[in-house]
Design a protein around this motif. Structure first.
Motif, PDB file in Angstrom:
ATOM      1  N   UNK A   1       2.336  -1.331   1.349  1.00 19.19           N
ATOM      2  CA  UNK A   1       1.852  -0.037   0.870  1.00 19.19           C
ATOM      3  C   UNK A   1       0.337   0.066   0.864  1.00 19.19           C
ATOM      4  N   UNK A   2      -0.343  -1.030   0.521  1.00 17.85           N
ATOM      5  CA  UNK A   2      -1.804  -1.025   0.551  1.00 17.85           C
ATOM      6  C   UNK A   2      -2.306  -1.022   1.996  1.00 17.85           C
ATOM      7  N   UNK A   3      -1.661  -1.811   2.855  1.00 14.01           N
ATOM      8  CA  UNK A   3      -2.083  -1.892   4.256  1.00 14.01           C
ATOM      9  C   UNK A   3      -1.904  -0.565   4.991  1.00 14.01           C
ATOM     10  N   UNK A   4      -0.931   0.227   4.563  1.00 19.00           N
ATOM     11  CA  UNK A   4      -0.637   1.497   5.237  1.00 19.00           C
ATOM     12  C   UNK A   4      -1.100   2.704   4.427  1.00 19.00           C
ATOM     13  N   UNK A   5      -1.917   2.486   3.423  1.00 21.92           N
ATOM     14  CA  UNK A   5      -2.317   3.558   2.514  1.00 21.92           C
ATOM     15  C   UNK A   5      -3.049   4.693   3.237  1.00 21.92           C
ATOM     16  N   UNK A   6      -3.939   4.352   4.142  1.00 22.60           N
ATOM     17  CA  UNK A   6      -4.671   5.395   4.882  1.00 22.60           C
ATOM     18  C   UNK A   6      -3.882   5.744   6.140  1.00 22.60           C
ATOM     19  N   UNK A   7      -3.209   6.873   6.087  1.00 21.39           N
ATOM     20  CA  UNK A   7      -2.335   7.311   7.175  1.00 21.39           C
ATOM     21  C   UNK A   7      -3.149   7.684   8.412  1.00 21.39           C
ATOM     22  N   UNK A   8      -2.559   7.424   9.577  1.00 24.17           N
ATOM     23  CA  UNK A   8      -3.192   7.777  10.840  1.00 24.17           C
ATOM     24  C   UNK A   8      -4.212   6.765  11.330  1.00 24.17           C
TER      25      UNK A   8
ATOM     26  N   UNK B   1      -8.688  -5.158   2.692  1.00 27.44           N
ATOM     27  CA  UNK B   1      -7.455  -5.100   1.899  1.00 27.44           C
ATOM     28  C   UNK B   1      -7.773  -4.806   0.436  1.00 27.44           C
ATOM     29  N   UNK B   2      -8.787  -5.467  -0.095  1.00 24.72           N
ATOM     30  CA  UNK B   2      -9.187  -5.221  -1.492  1.00 24.72           C
ATOM     31  C   UNK B   2      -9.556  -3.757  -1.695  1.00 24.72           C
ATOM     32  N   UNK B   3     -10.335  -3.207  -0.762  1.00 28.01           N
ATOM     33  CA  UNK B   3     -10.753  -1.806  -0.841  1.00 28.01           C
ATOM     34  C   UNK B   3      -9.533  -0.878  -0.845  1.00 28.01           C
ATOM     35  N   UNK B   4      -8.589  -1.115   0.074  1.00 24.95           N
ATOM     36  CA  UNK B   4      -7.410  -0.256   0.158  1.00 24.95           C
ATOM     37  C   UNK B   4      -6.538  -0.374  -1.093  1.00 24.95           C
TER      38      UNK B   4
END
Length: 175
Positions: free
Chosen positions: A52-59, A95-98
């Motif tokens: 979920x964190x890795x895919x948080x920013x869609x597109x 990853x931390x930022x996301x």
């Protein structure tokens, strides 16, 4: 006439959804879930992250890579972990930022995008490659962190262009 166009659009959308599902069945994991924990070998360091964190920013490239749609095609190390040939400190910072972005209500998250000075150029490349968007201020304008405590100085694309680095997509395909 509009009803007929809407019907055509809905039919095309349904076809695209079916095509996406077929591609996911062929190349990925149709049971991928945002709560999945993913082990990533990032430049020799094992990092475990929540899908979920890795895919948080869609597109973004990062979202596409970890969405589950391509799980069968991603390069893996000898122990079956996803392998990325990237700087592990920079990747961990992304990853931390996301993760903070996903779980925080703060308006300006840009202070979380930071690395040591000697890694800034690599970090800028990685932000562009993975298409990571940084936070926006309350006014809606994009804000890049000022230099303090190892943060990035400017928008990464601007920094790289000023250094004579071509920032087109073709540059990043081999990264």
């Amino acid at each position: 006439m509009l009803d007929k166009e809407l019907e055509n659009i809905n039919r095309e959308f349904k076809g695209l959804k079916q095509q996406k599902l077929k591609l996911a069945e062929t190349h990925g994991d149709t049971n991928a879930n945002e709560n999945d924990l993913i082990e990533i070998n990032a430049g020799g360091r094992v990092i475990t992250a929540n899908r979920g964190a890795l895919t948080y920013q869609k597109g973004t490239m990062l979202e596409a890579l970890f969405s589950g749609r391509w799980d069968k095609e991603i390069q893996r190390d000898g122990l079956g972990r996803i392998f990325l040939d990237v700087n592990p400190e920079c990747f961990q910072s992304i990853i931390n930022y996301l993760y903070v972005l996903k779980h925080s209500s703060e308006e300006d998250m840009s202070q979380y995008l930071s690395v040591d000075d000697e890694l800034k150029l690599i970090f800028n490349h990685m932000l562009l490659y993975f298409e990571i968007e940084y936070s926006k201020t309350q006014s809606g304008s994009q804000h890049w962190p000022s230099e303090q405590n190892g943060s990035i100085v400017n928008d990464p694309q601007t920094v790289l262009q000023a250094q004579g680095v071509h920032t087109g997509k073709a540059t990043w395909e081999t990264m």
